[in-house]
Design an enzyme around this catalytic site. Structure first.
Site, PDB file in Angstrom:
ATOM      1  N   CYS A  32       0.834  -1.209   0.000  1.00 13.41           N
ATOM      2  CA  CYS A  32       0.000   0.000   0.000  1.00 13.41           C
ATOM      3  C   CYS A  32       0.868   1.257   0.000  1.00 13.41           C
ATOM      4  O   CYS A  32       0.479   2.290  -0.548  1.00 13.41           O
ATOM      5  CB  CYS A  32      -0.962   0.007   1.193  1.00 13.41           C
ATOM      6  SG  CYS A  32      -0.130  -0.137   2.790  1.00 13.41           S
ATOM      7  N   HIS A 310      -1.344   1.336   7.446  1.00 17.26           N
ATOM      8  CA  HIS A 310      -1.824   1.258   6.066  1.00 17.26           C
ATOM      9  C   HIS A 310      -1.670   2.634   5.426  1.00 17.26           C
ATOM     10  O   HIS A 310      -1.645   3.647   6.126  1.00 17.26           O
ATOM     11  CB  HIS A 310      -3.310   0.828   6.116  1.00 17.26           C
ATOM     12  CG  HIS A 310      -3.928   0.606   4.779  1.00 17.26           C
ATOM     13  ND1 HIS A 310      -3.368  -0.217   3.820  1.00 17.26           N
ATOM     14  CD2 HIS A 310      -5.073   1.105   4.224  1.00 17.26           C
ATOM     15  CE1 HIS A 310      -4.149  -0.222   2.746  1.00 17.26           C
ATOM     16  NE2 HIS A 310      -5.175   0.568   2.962  1.00 17.26           N
TER      17      HIS A 310
END
Length: 368
Positions: A32, A310
């Site tokens: 990510c 994330h």
């Protein structure tokens, strides 16, 4: 992304920009950090267009070895040439090449998006430099200025020929000047250095403007930190400050959200609320200029610590704001951007904080 894609198309309706594509990127296990930065770079329109133009003129032939530049260009080319307006692309070749190129990104551990961006831009410049040097050797002449490399570190004052500049530099490179003034003889010593992004210290309940002001604030060098003045030939008290001598076309601001806390013996994420405006003026930070920038992308870190979490990105395209979370893409309201400023309290359930900001100078022709 079928349902999400059609939902996005439905939301935009007749306003779906002609020729534009909104594609999510597949995650290959904690990639990510890579996906979020790639989306920000894709929607940096001048960079995208110049990369695709380069690719059109320099497509690898036969068994020519791939590099990060060709893999990135191929990925952007794949997205722009899709028949569908929305969907998901797997940046497999790019991620494989990245892992092959740098062992730091080989593991499946959480990586830092800022480190990746820095590595990528410098790697692109290195590739262009080698190509330009090879072309120069072939022709026995100097390389053209739009394919050769400029300086990556300091620029000496005088005595150096004008550096060649790549299209990567033309987009992202600025010049800082470090001024030191001797308080005895008042001689000012200036040293220039180039940058692709500005890393700013942050404080609670502050703004980008105040962080930039602190970045350029005057610091007094005294006691053990005295400055050696060449004119006085001795250590003297001095004043030091950093200014932007040449602002970049694309200003990338990195907020130092991860700080080593000695008492804890580890890095801690600072969830401070730092306001980043949609329009940013560089006033006192810049020499003889009052330049204005417009925000077009934000890489957001989600999570409470530096070693896990994330990354997602917010992107402005054709006056619409979009939210990219790996494979998923959705439209968001402009007012939602401020939910990523950070937390006014030290402990908060909101862990989604702006980490890397991308601004483009106004009037430079971005179609965003």
């Amino acid at each position: 992304m079928g349902a999400a894609g059609s939902k996005l198309e439905k939301a935009l309706g007749d306003q779906f920009p002609e020729g534009e594509r909104y594609f999510g990127l597949e995650n290959f296990g904690n990639t990510c950090y890579c996906n979020s930065v790639l989306q920000a770079l894709y929607f940096c329109v001048p960079f995208r267009e110049q990369l695709l133009e380069y690719y059109g003129n320099n497509k690898p032939v036969g068994d020519a070895e791939e590099n990060l530049l060709t893999c990135l260009a191929d990925l952007f080319s794949q997205i722009t040439s899709q028949k569908k307006k929305t969907g998901v692309i797997a940046p497999k070749r790019f991620v494989q090449r990245l892992k092959k190129q740098n062992e730091l990104f080989r593991s499946y551990m959480h990586q830092d998006a800022h480190e990746f961006l820095n590595f990528l831009l410098n790697e692109l410049v290195d590739i262009l430099e080698k190509e330009a040097q090879a072309a120069k050797n072939e022709r026995g002449t100097s390389p053209p200025s739009d394919t050769a490399n400029g300086p990556k570190n300091g620029l000496a004052n005088g005595g150096q020929k004008e550096p060649f500049v790549t299209w990567v530099h033309k987009n992202f490179q600025g010049i800082l000047t470090n001024e030191t003034k001797c308080l005895r003889c008042e001689t000012v010593t200036a040293r220039d250095e180039t940058f692709f992004d500005l890393s700013l210290d942050i404080e609670q309940n502050s703004s980008i403007t105040s962080c930039l002001k602190n970045f350029s604030s005057t610091e007094t060098l005294n006691a053990e930190d005295k400055f050696f003045c060449d004119k006085c030939c001795s250590l003297q008290e001095a004043q030091k400050r950093m200014k932007i001598k040449k602002p970049p076309h694309i200003l990338v601001v990195h907020l130092k959200r991860f700080k080593y806390i000695e008492q804890l013996g580890r890095n801690k994420k600072l969830s401070y609320r730092v306001v980043f405006p949609l329009e940013l003026k560089l006033g006192n930070t810049v020499e003889d200029a009052d330049i204005e920038y417009s925000l077009f992308a934000v890489v957001v870190h989600v999570g409470s610590g530096p070693n896990h979490g994330h990354y997602v990105s917010l992107v402005k395209s054709h006056n619409h704001w979009l939210f990219f979370d790996d494979e998923n893409v959705e439209m968001i309201d402009e007012s939602a951007v401020q939910t990523f400023f950070g937390s006014a309290q030290e402990y908060s359930s909101n862990t989604d904080h702006g980490y890397i900001l991308f601004y483009e100078s106004i009037g430079s022709g971005n179609k965003n």
